[in-house]
Design a protein around this motif. Structure first.
Motif, PDB file in Angstrom:
ATOM      1  N   LEU A 213       0.820  -1.207   0.000  1.00  0.00           N
ATOM      2  CA  LEU A 213       0.000   0.000   0.000  1.00  0.00           C
ATOM      3  C   LEU A 213       0.858   1.263   0.000  1.00  0.00           C
ATOM      4  CD1 LEU A 213      -2.823   1.288   0.312  1.00  0.00           C
ATOM      5  CD2 LEU A 213      -2.584   0.976   2.781  1.00  0.00           C
ATOM      6  N   ASN A 214       2.009   1.212   0.658  1.00  0.00           N
ATOM      7  CA  ASN A 214       2.850   2.403   0.803  1.00  0.00           C
ATOM      8  C   ASN A 214       3.364   2.929  -0.535  1.00  0.00           C
ATOM      9  OD1 ASN A 214       2.554   2.513   3.558  1.00  0.00           O
ATOM     10  ND2 ASN A 214       4.379   1.292   3.988  1.00  0.00           N
ATOM     11  N   THR A 215       3.327   2.113  -1.567  1.00  0.00           N
ATOM     12  CA  THR A 215       3.825   2.551  -2.887  1.00  0.00           C
ATOM     13  C   THR A 215       2.712   3.139  -3.747  1.00  0.00           C
ATOM     14  OG1 THR A 215       3.469   0.369  -3.905  1.00  0.00           O
ATOM     15  CG2 THR A 215       5.588   0.743  -2.798  1.00  0.00           C
ATOM     16  N   LEU A 216       1.481   3.171  -3.232  1.00  0.00           N
ATOM     17  CA  LEU A 216       0.335   3.556  -4.054  1.00  0.00           C
ATOM     18  C   LEU A 216      -0.151   4.965  -3.737  1.00  0.00           C
ATOM     19  CD1 LEU A 216      -1.751   0.250  -3.768  1.00  0.00           C
ATOM     20  CD2 LEU A 216      -0.010   0.846  -5.483  1.00  0.00           C
ATOM     21  N   SER A 217      -0.678   5.624  -4.752  1.00  0.00           N
ATOM     22  CA  SER A 217      -1.361   6.906  -4.601  1.00  0.00           C
ATOM     23  C   SER A 217      -2.832   6.701  -4.920  1.00  0.00           C
ATOM     24  CB  SER A 217      -0.758   7.953  -5.540  1.00  0.00           C
ATOM     25  OG  SER A 217       0.619   8.129  -5.275  1.00  0.00           O
ATOM     26  N   THR A 218      -3.621   7.767  -4.770  1.00  0.00           N
ATOM     27  CA  THR A 218      -5.047   7.670  -5.051  1.00  0.00           C
ATOM     28  C   THR A 218      -5.284   7.201  -6.480  1.00  0.00           C
ATOM     29  OG1 THR A 218      -5.543   9.436  -3.483  1.00  0.00           O
ATOM     30  CG2 THR A 218      -7.217   8.941  -5.135  1.00  0.00           C
ATOM     31  N   GLY A 219      -6.141   6.162  -6.630  1.00  0.00           N
ATOM     32  CA  GLY A 219      -6.452   5.596  -7.935  1.00  0.00           C
ATOM     33  C   GLY A 219      -5.540   4.465  -8.350  1.00  0.00           C
ATOM     34  N   ASP A 220      -4.431   4.265  -7.648  1.00  0.00           N
ATOM     35  CA  ASP A 220      -3.503   3.190  -8.000  1.00  0.00           C
ATOM     36  C   ASP A 220      -3.993   1.844  -7.470  1.00  0.00           C
ATOM     37  OD1 ASP A 220      -1.868   5.005  -9.179  1.00  0.00           O
ATOM     38  OD2 ASP A 220      -0.399   5.093  -7.553  1.00  0.00           O
ATOM     39  N   THR A 221      -3.551   0.784  -8.159  1.00  0.00           N
ATOM     40  CA  THR A 221      -3.887  -0.585  -7.772  1.00  0.00           C
ATOM     41  C   THR A 221      -2.597  -1.373  -7.619  1.00  0.00           C
ATOM     42  OG1 THR A 221      -5.959  -0.468  -9.002  1.00  0.00           O
ATOM     43  CG2 THR A 221      -5.179  -2.660  -8.381  1.00  0.00           C
ATOM     44  N   SER A 222      -2.565  -2.204  -6.608  1.00  0.00           N
ATOM     45  CA  SER A 222      -1.359  -2.995  -6.349  1.00  0.00           C
ATOM     46  C   SER A 222      -1.247  -4.162  -7.323  1.00  0.00           C
ATOM     47  CB  SER A 222      -1.393  -3.542  -4.918  1.00  0.00           C
ATOM     48  OG  SER A 222      -2.358  -4.582  -4.803  1.00  0.00           O
ATOM     49  N   ASP A 223      -0.051  -4.741  -7.380  1.00  0.00           N
ATOM     50  CA  ASP A 223       0.100  -6.040  -8.013  1.00  0.00           C
ATOM     51  C   ASP A 223      -0.571  -7.088  -7.132  1.00  0.00           C
ATOM     52  OD1 ASP A 223       1.617  -5.001 -10.112  1.00  0.00           O
ATOM     53  OD2 ASP A 223       3.476  -5.162  -8.955  1.00  0.00           O
ATOM     54  N   VAL A 224      -0.678  -8.306  -7.635  1.00  0.00           N
ATOM     55  CA  VAL A 224      -1.239  -9.376  -6.816  1.00  0.00           C
ATOM     56  C   VAL A 224      -0.263  -9.674  -5.677  1.00  0.00           C
ATOM     57  CG1 VAL A 224      -2.019 -11.775  -6.761  1.00  0.00           C
ATOM     58  CG2 VAL A 224      -2.474 -10.352  -8.777  1.00  0.00           C
ATOM     59  N   VAL A 225      -0.800  -9.656  -4.446  1.00  0.00           N
ATOM     60  CA  VAL A 225      -0.003  -9.945  -3.254  1.00  0.00           C
ATOM     61  C   VAL A 225      -0.470 -11.280  -2.685  1.00  0.00           C
ATOM     62  CG1 VAL A 225       0.657  -9.187  -0.932  1.00  0.00           C
ATOM     63  CG2 VAL A 225       0.243  -7.486  -2.732  1.00  0.00           C
ATOM     64  N   ILE A 226       0.453 -12.193  -2.481  1.00  0.00           N
ATOM     65  CA  ILE A 226       0.111 -13.505  -1.916  1.00  0.00           C
ATOM     66  C   ILE A 226       0.690 -13.589  -0.511  1.00  0.00           C
ATOM     67  CG2 ILE A 226       0.395 -16.006  -2.130  1.00  0.00           C
ATOM     68  CD1 ILE A 226       0.526 -15.636  -5.146  1.00  0.00           C
ATOM     69  N   GLU A 227      -0.185 -13.874   0.432  1.00  0.00           N
ATOM     70  CA  GLU A 227       0.242 -13.977   1.829  1.00  0.00           C
ATOM     71  C   GLU A 227      -0.704 -14.905   2.579  1.00  0.00           C
ATOM     72  OE1 GLU A 227       1.532 -10.935   5.336  1.00  0.00           O
ATOM     73  OE2 GLU A 227      -0.443 -10.638   4.461  1.00  0.00           O
ATOM     74  N   ALA A 228      -0.113 -15.790   3.379  1.00  0.00           N
ATOM     75  CA  ALA A 228      -0.881 -16.695   4.241  1.00  0.00           C
ATOM     76  C   ALA A 228      -1.997 -17.395   3.462  1.00  0.00           C
ATOM     77  CB  ALA A 228      -1.455 -15.928   5.424  1.00  0.00           C
ATOM     78  N   LYS A 229      -1.633 -17.960   2.292  1.00  0.00           N
ATOM     79  CA  LYS A 229      -2.566 -18.729   1.471  1.00  0.00           C
ATOM     80  C   LYS A 229      -3.767 -17.911   1.028  1.00  0.00           C
ATOM     81  CE  LYS A 229      -1.257 -23.189   3.473  1.00  0.00           C
ATOM     82  NZ  LYS A 229      -1.723 -24.441   4.122  1.00  0.00           N
ATOM     83  N   GLN A 230      -3.530 -16.602   0.830  1.00  0.00           N
ATOM     84  CA  GLN A 230      -4.550 -15.700   0.289  1.00  0.00           C
ATOM     85  C   GLN A 230      -3.898 -14.864  -0.800  1.00  0.00           C
ATOM     86  OE1 GLN A 230      -7.844 -14.990   1.391  1.00  0.00           O
ATOM     87  NE2 GLN A 230      -7.961 -16.207   3.268  1.00  0.00           N
ATOM     88  N   ALA A 231      -4.678 -14.568  -1.839  1.00  0.00           N
ATOM     89  CA  ALA A 231      -4.205 -13.672  -2.890  1.00  0.00           C
ATOM     90  C   ALA A 231      -5.030 -12.385  -2.838  1.00  0.00           C
ATOM     91  CB  ALA A 231      -4.336 -14.328  -4.256  1.00  0.00           C
ATOM     92  N   TYR A 232      -4.358 -11.237  -2.988  1.00  0.00           N
ATOM     93  CA  TYR A 232      -5.019  -9.941  -2.840  1.00  0.00           C
ATOM     94  C   TYR A 232      -4.648  -9.024  -4.002  1.00  0.00           C
ATOM     95  CZ  TYR A 232      -5.230 -11.156   2.192  1.00  0.00           C
ATOM     96  OH  TYR A 232      -5.437 -11.759   3.402  1.00  0.00           O
ATOM     97  N   VAL A 233      -5.565  -8.109  -4.325  1.00  0.00           N
ATOM     98  CA  VAL A 233      -5.227  -6.874  -5.019  1.00  0.00           C
ATOM     99  C   VAL A 233      -5.908  -5.741  -4.249  1.00  0.00           C
ATOM    100  CG1 VAL A 233      -4.747  -7.707  -7.353  1.00  0.00           C
ATOM    101  CG2 VAL A 233      -7.114  -7.271  -6.669  1.00  0.00           C
ATOM    102  N   ILE A 234      -5.232  -4.604  -4.190  1.00  0.00           N
ATOM    103  CA  ILE A 234      -5.714  -3.467  -3.394  1.00  0.00           C
ATOM    104  C   ILE A 234      -5.741  -2.229  -4.279  1.00  0.00           C
ATOM    105  CG2 ILE A 234      -5.304  -2.044  -1.344  1.00  0.00           C
ATOM    106  CD1 ILE A 234      -3.621  -4.329  -0.225  1.00  0.00           C
ATOM    107  N   ARG A 235      -6.818  -1.470  -4.169  1.00  0.00           N
ATOM    108  CA  ARG A 235      -6.916  -0.197  -4.895  1.00  0.00           C
ATOM    109  C   ARG A 235      -7.159   0.920  -3.876  1.00  0.00           C
ATOM    110  NH1 ARG A 235     -11.178  -0.397  -9.355  1.00  0.00           N
ATOM    111  NH2 ARG A 235      -9.417  -1.148 -10.618  1.00  0.00           N
ATOM    112  N   VAL A 236      -6.477   2.040  -4.086  1.00  0.00           N
ATOM    113  CA  VAL A 236      -6.640   3.198  -3.217  1.00  0.00           C
ATOM    114  C   VAL A 236      -7.718   4.095  -3.798  1.00  0.00           C
ATOM    115  CG1 VAL A 236      -5.523   5.216  -2.196  1.00  0.00           C
ATOM    116  CG2 VAL A 236      -4.234   3.090  -2.498  1.00  0.00           C
ATOM    117  N   LEU A 237      -8.806   4.266  -3.059  1.00  0.00           N
ATOM    118  CA  LEU A 237      -9.915   5.106  -3.516  1.00  0.00           C
ATOM    119  C   LEU A 237      -9.685   6.575  -3.186  1.00  0.00           C
ATOM    120  CD1 LEU A 237     -12.907   2.823  -2.440  1.00  0.00           C
ATOM    121  CD2 LEU A 237     -11.864   3.025  -4.721  1.00  0.00           C
TER     122      LEU A 237
END
Length: 284
Positions: A213-237
């Protein structure tokens, strides 16, 4: 219990605390370490043990400082010192050898603490904390005073496991990075157990997600993050910057922190100097 009795009892308890430590020191340290009281005036003896004027002055100063001491309070202090000495003698005669050894050890440790404190006050002067040091610390550590950047987020996540086509899920999440309506993606891909949620960055997110998240600005979306057998994408609104508390509200706390840091530095410097002059032989 009348008021005079209450005052006497209070003074007695206080003098016990003041004088017992001194009495224990006399029995716990070597004679060479005892103060020279040969020229001190003895005003009373208790079972042959003298109580000197210096001890009376110390108790008076410790208990009441520079307050005026009338004859009644003075007599209470004297009587309390006598009682304290008599009880200490009784205790020394009746306590077990183990108890006396523990008292001797505690006295030795306390004595070293007093020596250290007194010596530091005499030879080690910490650098004074300037106004500029306070201002610099405030600007260098705004998060310590409430500053924060809070982001409103939307998240797509999916559990990874034997029953999930991981490659397909990661492809879907990667493709979602360029799409607008993530809630529709979750609904359309319900068979892949994709879930959609909204969150804020000040809520409990894992260190790995916060790092993304720290690399993102408003409107940005992360790459796929895999952690603890979960896959995520995050978008900053959206993002909201919360300023720190005003310097005028926190300058006193900053000064205390910096004073403590300067004291630690002074102690460290003194310790290094004294140790360099000492012969240390460790037995471990």
């Amino acid at each position: 219990m009348n008021r005079l009795s209450r005052v006497s009892l209070t003074l007695f308890c206080a003098v016990i605390l003041v004088s017992c430590g001194k009495d224990k020191s006399e029995s716990a340290v070597a004679d060479a370490d005892k103060p020279d009281v040969s020229s001190d005036v003895v005003w009373v003896t208790v079972n042959g043990s003298p109580i000197h004027e210096s001890e009376l002055d110390y108790a008076r100063q410790k208990l009441l400082g520079d307050q005026f001491v009338d004859a009644r309070v003075e007599e209470n202090i004297r009587q309390s010192l006598i009682s304290s000495r008599a009880i200490a003698q009784k205790a020394e005669a009746e306590l077990s050898a183990e108890d006396l050894a523990n008292i001797a050890l505690a006295t030795q440790v306390y004595r070293e603490e007093l020596l250290l404190k007194s010596y530091l006050q005499r030879v080690s002067v910490p650098r004074a904390v300037s106004e500029q040091m306070v201002v610099d610390y405030y600007h260098q550590h705004p998060e310590a005073f409430g500053a924060a950047s809070i982001s409103d987020l939307e998240i797509l996540k999916v559990p990874l496991g034997p029953e999930i086509d991981s490659a397909k899920v990661i492809t879907i999440l990667s493709g979602a990075r360029t799409q607008e309506n993530w809630s529709n993606i979750a609904a359309q891909q319900s068979g892949q157990k994709i879930t959609y949620q909204k969150a804020r960055s000040n809520q409990q997110l894992s260190p790995r997600l916060l790092s993304a998240l720290n690399t993102l600005s408003t409107g940005d979306t992360s790459d796929v993050v895999i952690e603890a057998k979960q896959a995520y994408v995050i978008r900053v609104l959206s993002q909201q910057d919360i300023p720190p508390r005003p310097l005028s509200e926190v300058s006193r706390d900053i000064r205390k922190r910096l004073a403590a840091e300067e004291l630690k530095k002074a102690i460290k410097s003194l310790s290094e100097k004294v140790l360099a002059e000492s012969n240390i032989v460790r037995k471990d």
